[in-house]
Design an enzyme around this catalytic site. Sequence first.
Site, PDB file in Angstrom:
ATOM      1  N   GLY A  13       0.828  -1.189   0.024  1.00  0.00           N
ATOM      2  CA  GLY A  13       0.069  -0.084  -0.066  1.00  0.00           C
ATOM      3  C   GLY A  13       0.844   1.256  -0.075  1.00  0.00           C
ATOM      4  O   GLY A  13       2.236   1.206  -0.364  1.00  0.00           O
ATOM      5  N   PHE A  14       0.272   2.463   0.111  1.00  0.00           N
ATOM      6  CA  PHE A  14       0.676   3.760   0.114  1.00  0.00           C
ATOM      7  C   PHE A  14       1.830   3.939   1.201  1.00  0.00           C
ATOM      8  O   PHE A  14       3.056   4.011   1.067  1.00  0.00           O
ATOM      9  CB  PHE A  14      -0.233   4.894   0.076  1.00  0.00           C
ATOM     10  CG  PHE A  14       0.253   6.016   0.757  1.00  0.00           C
ATOM     11  CD1 PHE A  14       1.437   6.776   0.137  1.00  0.00           C
ATOM     12  CD2 PHE A  14      -0.509   6.571   1.745  1.00  0.00           C
ATOM     13  CE1 PHE A  14       1.660   7.741   0.657  1.00  0.00           C
ATOM     14  CE2 PHE A  14      -0.004   7.984   2.314  1.00  0.00           C
ATOM     15  CZ  PHE A  14       1.155   8.664   1.776  1.00  0.00           C
ATOM     16  N   VAL A  15       1.626   3.431   2.276  1.00  0.00           N
ATOM     17  CA  VAL A  15       2.467   3.747   3.636  1.00  0.00           C
ATOM     18  C   VAL A  15       3.406   2.704   3.679  1.00  0.00           C
ATOM     19  O   VAL A  15       4.557   2.845   3.774  1.00  0.00           O
ATOM     20  CB  VAL A  15       1.669   3.957   4.868  1.00  0.00           C
ATOM     21  CG1 VAL A  15       2.716   3.882   5.991  1.00  0.00           C
ATOM     22  CG2 VAL A  15       0.745   5.204   5.063  1.00  0.00           C
ATOM     23  N   ASN A  35      -2.756  -8.326   0.190  1.00  0.00           N
ATOM     24  CA  ASN A  35      -3.622  -9.184  -0.918  1.00  0.00           C
ATOM     25  C   ASN A  35      -4.338  -8.359  -2.054  1.00  0.00           C
ATOM     26  O   ASN A  35      -4.843  -8.681  -2.845  1.00  0.00           O
ATOM     27  CB  ASN A  35      -5.142  -9.564  -0.179  1.00  0.00           C
ATOM     28  CG  ASN A  35      -5.977  -8.405   0.292  1.00  0.00           C
ATOM     29  OD1 ASN A  35      -5.590  -7.298   0.202  1.00  0.00           O
ATOM     30  ND2 ASN A  35      -6.981  -8.497   0.628  1.00  0.00           N
ATOM     31  N   PHE A  37      -5.707  -5.570  -2.158  1.00  0.00           N
ATOM     32  CA  PHE A  37      -7.164  -5.055  -2.459  1.00  0.00           C
ATOM     33  C   PHE A  37      -7.112  -3.384  -2.711  1.00  0.00           C
ATOM     34  O   PHE A  37      -7.573  -3.086  -3.817  1.00  0.00           O
ATOM     35  CB  PHE A  37      -7.942  -5.118  -1.045  1.00  0.00           C
ATOM     36  CG  PHE A  37      -8.964  -4.421  -0.793  1.00  0.00           C
ATOM     37  CD1 PHE A  37     -10.183  -4.669  -2.038  1.00  0.00           C
ATOM     38  CD2 PHE A  37      -9.535  -3.631   0.035  1.00  0.00           C
ATOM     39  CE1 PHE A  37     -11.362  -4.192  -2.022  1.00  0.00           C
ATOM     40  CE2 PHE A  37     -10.612  -2.904   0.365  1.00  0.00           C
ATOM     41  CZ  PHE A  37     -11.783  -3.098  -1.047  1.00  0.00           C
ATOM     42  N   VAL A  60      -5.118 -11.041   5.394  1.00  0.00           N
ATOM     43  CA  VAL A  60      -4.750 -11.094   6.869  1.00  0.00           C
ATOM     44  C   VAL A  60      -5.802 -11.809   7.599  1.00  0.00           C
ATOM     45  O   VAL A  60      -5.686 -12.128   8.679  1.00  0.00           O
ATOM     46  CB  VAL A  60      -4.356  -9.690   7.573  1.00  0.00           C
ATOM     47  CG1 VAL A  60      -2.828  -9.564   7.218  1.00  0.00           C
ATOM     48  CG2 VAL A  60      -5.149  -8.653   7.146  1.00  0.00           C
ATOM     49  N   LYS A 106       2.683 -13.735  19.321  1.00  0.00           N
ATOM     50  CA  LYS A 106       2.927 -14.564  20.546  1.00  0.00           C
ATOM     51  C   LYS A 106       3.522 -15.739  20.158  1.00  0.00           C
ATOM     52  O   LYS A 106       4.347 -16.149  20.858  1.00  0.00           O
ATOM     53  CB  LYS A 106       1.167 -14.716  20.820  1.00  0.00           C
ATOM     54  CG  LYS A 106       1.129 -15.749  22.043  1.00  0.00           C
ATOM     55  CD  LYS A 106      -0.097 -16.262  22.456  1.00  0.00           C
ATOM     56  CE  LYS A 106      -0.287 -17.325  23.393  1.00  0.00           C
ATOM     57  NZ  LYS A 106      -1.465 -17.564  23.747  1.00  0.00           N
ATOM     58  N   ALA A 115      -0.863  -0.343  13.522  1.00  0.00           N
ATOM     59  CA  ALA A 115      -1.167   1.107  12.593  1.00  0.00           C
ATOM     60  C   ALA A 115      -2.760   1.580  12.939  1.00  0.00           C
ATOM     61  O   ALA A 115      -3.570   1.245  12.152  1.00  0.00           O
ATOM     62  CB  ALA A 115      -1.014   1.138  11.079  1.00  0.00           C
ATOM     63  N   TYR A 146     -14.348   1.173   9.967  1.00  0.00           N
ATOM     64  CA  TYR A 146     -13.456   1.399  10.151  1.00  0.00           C
ATOM     65  C   TYR A 146     -13.035   1.684  11.502  1.00  0.00           C
ATOM     66  O   TYR A 146     -12.020   1.401  12.205  1.00  0.00           O
ATOM     67  CB  TYR A 146     -12.911   2.519   8.860  1.00  0.00           C
ATOM     68  CG  TYR A 146     -11.401   3.039   9.015  1.00  0.00           C
ATOM     69  CD1 TYR A 146     -10.670   1.980   8.355  1.00  0.00           C
ATOM     70  CD2 TYR A 146     -11.036   4.363   9.323  1.00  0.00           C
ATOM     71  CE1 TYR A 146      -9.219   2.466   8.242  1.00  0.00           C
ATOM     72  CE2 TYR A 146      -9.581   4.592   9.381  1.00  0.00           C
ATOM     73  CZ  TYR A 146      -8.845   3.962   8.871  1.00  0.00           C
ATOM     74  OH  TYR A 146      -7.407   4.211   8.751  1.00  0.00           O
TER      75      TYR A 146
HETATM   76  P1  NAD Z   1      -3.399   1.545   1.622  1.00  0.00           P
HETATM   77  O1  NAD Z   1      -4.884   1.470   1.390  1.00  0.00           O
HETATM   78  O2  NAD Z   1      -2.633   2.311   0.573  1.00  0.00           O
HETATM   79  O3  NAD Z   1      -2.752   0.522   2.226  1.00  0.00           O
HETATM   80  C1  NAD Z   1      -3.242  -0.579   2.675  1.00  0.00           C
HETATM   81  C2  NAD Z   1      -2.974  -1.962   2.314  1.00  0.00           C
HETATM   82  O4  NAD Z   1      -3.515  -3.054   3.007  1.00  0.00           O
HETATM   83  C3  NAD Z   1      -3.053  -2.186   0.748  1.00  0.00           C
HETATM   84  O5  NAD Z   1      -1.723  -2.397   0.114  1.00  0.00           O
HETATM   85  C4  NAD Z   1      -4.227  -3.037   0.825  1.00  0.00           C
HETATM   86  O6  NAD Z   1      -4.107  -3.946  -0.427  1.00  0.00           O
HETATM   87  C5  NAD Z   1      -3.631  -4.075   2.045  1.00  0.00           C
HETATM   88  N1  NAD Z   1      -4.859  -4.811   2.608  1.00  0.00           N
HETATM   89  C6  NAD Z   1      -6.176  -4.366   2.627  1.00  0.00           C
HETATM   90  N2  NAD Z   1      -6.935  -5.293   3.390  1.00  0.00           N
HETATM   91  C7  NAD Z   1      -6.117  -6.516   3.333  1.00  0.00           C
HETATM   92  C8  NAD Z   1      -6.158  -7.781   3.679  1.00  0.00           C
HETATM   93  N3  NAD Z   1      -7.433  -8.398   4.207  1.00  0.00           N
HETATM   94  N4  NAD Z   1      -5.286  -8.715   3.783  1.00  0.00           N
HETATM   95  C9  NAD Z   1      -4.114  -8.282   3.278  1.00  0.00           C
HETATM   96  N5  NAD Z   1      -3.726  -6.922   2.874  1.00  0.00           N
HETATM   97  C10 NAD Z   1      -4.814  -6.310   2.816  1.00  0.00           C
HETATM   98  O7  NAD Z   1      -3.478   2.690   2.858  1.00  0.00           O
HETATM   99  P2  NAD Z   1      -2.552   3.325   3.610  1.00  0.00           P
HETATM  100  O8  NAD Z   1      -2.865   4.802   3.525  1.00  0.00           O
HETATM  101  O9  NAD Z   1      -1.030   2.854   3.316  1.00  0.00           O
HETATM  102  O10 NAD Z   1      -2.800   2.952   5.094  1.00  0.00           O
HETATM  103  C11 NAD Z   1      -1.975   1.843   5.884  1.00  0.00           C
HETATM  104  C12 NAD Z   1      -2.438   1.705   7.268  1.00  0.00           C
HETATM  105  O11 NAD Z   1      -2.203   2.971   8.047  1.00  0.00           O
HETATM  106  C13 NAD Z   1      -3.845   1.307   7.282  1.00  0.00           C
HETATM  107  O12 NAD Z   1      -3.767   0.248   8.253  1.00  0.00           O
HETATM  108  C14 NAD Z   1      -4.718   2.652   7.730  1.00  0.00           C
HETATM  109  O13 NAD Z   1      -5.588   2.264   8.524  1.00  0.00           O
HETATM  110  C15 NAD Z   1      -3.425   3.196   8.704  1.00  0.00           C
HETATM  111  N6  NAD Z   1      -3.549   4.773   8.355  1.00  0.00           N
HETATM  112  C16 NAD Z   1      -3.436   5.413   7.434  1.00  0.00           C
HETATM  113  C17 NAD Z   1      -3.586   6.928   7.423  1.00  0.00           C
HETATM  114  C18 NAD Z   1      -3.335   7.535   6.387  1.00  0.00           C
HETATM  115  O14 NAD Z   1      -3.733   8.915   6.111  1.00  0.00           O
HETATM  116  N7  NAD Z   1      -2.607   7.156   5.160  1.00  0.00           N
HETATM  117  C19 NAD Z   1      -4.140   7.263   8.717  1.00  0.00           C
HETATM  118  C20 NAD Z   1      -4.536   6.499   9.680  1.00  0.00           C
HETATM  119  C21 NAD Z   1      -4.398   5.106   9.631  1.00  0.00           C
END
Ligand code: NAD
Length: 312
Positions: A13-15, A35, A37, A60, A106, A115, A146
């Site tokens: 994903g992005f982060v 995965n 998504f 996951v 564990k 996160a 969420y």
């Molecule tokens: P994103 O959607 O780019 O990344 C999420 C990643 O999780 C994706 O690569 C997606 O394919 C994967 N994913 C989703 N469901 C899955 C599953 N069931 N099994 C395996 N992989 C799965 O979002 P992001 O911005 O990179 O966020 C990353 C994390 O940081 C998330 O948990 C998000 O809740 C948290 N977060 C992000 C922000 C933000 O502003 N970017 C703010 C608060 C929290």
Amino acid sequence: MTRKRILVTGGAGFVGSHLCERLLNEGHEVFCLDNYFTGQKQNIVHLLDHPYFEMIRHDVTMPFFIEADEIYNLACPASPVHYQYNAIKTMKTSVMGAINMLGLAKRVNAKILQASTSEVYGDPKVHPQPESYWGHVNPIGERSCYDEGKRAAETLFVSYHQQNDVQIKIIRIFNTYGPRMHPNDGRVVSNFIVQALQNKDITIYGEGDQTRSFQYVDDLVEGMIRMMASPASFTGPVNIGNPNEFTIRQLADHVIRLTGSSSKIIKQPLPADDPMMRQPDITLAKKNLDWAPTVQLEEGLLKTIEFFKTII
Ligand code: NAD
Ligand code: UDP
């Protein structure tokens, strides 16, 4: 330096992709689980030839076993458009994902970081938000899959720590932006930049006087790594965000100016339960992690605009 084996869920994903890159640069072995998504292979394609990088396609919500020293649990769609697409799946990902990853931590005695999100504060009545604030969340609203999923995950983390001595770390991430955001994920920074670069209307929801505090992704990754390395007694939750707060209208004006766009601003209906204000109190992160953000909005937006120019 000891090379650690580190599992990053949501690593495509992005982060997650920025985190994987940083961990590899520090000499660690990285297992990226995703995965796809909302993530993309494009985000990690440049890492695939790295000898210490492995990509695993996995969901996951299903158990997963690997020997790891540390786990960063990021798997979860993060933009409102994506997490509302399938509310049940979002909740399963947060809750069952947390259970599966905590079970793994564990079993293999790994340290695990969650996160979490500023969404645990909901539409806050306390401003700025300290970690001690319990929040104001609608349990049955459009955002609840969420918000409540992430709140339940925090509960699970704390319970595994208290009952099973699992070493946990919880960070509450505030709105983060930067290169590799998905152009169609509907989040405000990516929407505005894409609209501005295409000289299309900039869509402000509501009057645009709601606020957010925007953090550049490199600052977040630094905060995550410092949190993972902090003493075991510091479990969090800790806010990781940039306290500089802007209205959505101010953000639109910045994006139009920095892109030199001829876009016009239009108003669209405000989604239900959209928080009116959000700003992290980062006193705890400063004190315990010696961390504070270093990239301010204009610098971060310019870097993000350069990225979107390459993909549009
Ligand atoms: P994103 O959607 O780019 O990344 C999420 C990643 O999780 C994706 O690569 C997606 O394919 C994967 N994913 C989703 N469901 C899955 C599953 N069931 N099994 C395996 N992989 C799965 O979002 P992001 O911005 O990179 O966020 C990353 C994390 O940081 C998330 O948990 C998000 O809740 C948290 N977060 C992000 C922000 C933000 O502003 N970017 C703010 C608060 C929290
Ligand atoms: N927003 C907006 N126009 C858009 C996308 C979002 O005005 O095209 C607003 C949205 O209503 C919210 C803020 O920008 O008030 C941040 O939205 P985002 O989806 O990025 O994150 P979140 O609401 O989860 O903080």
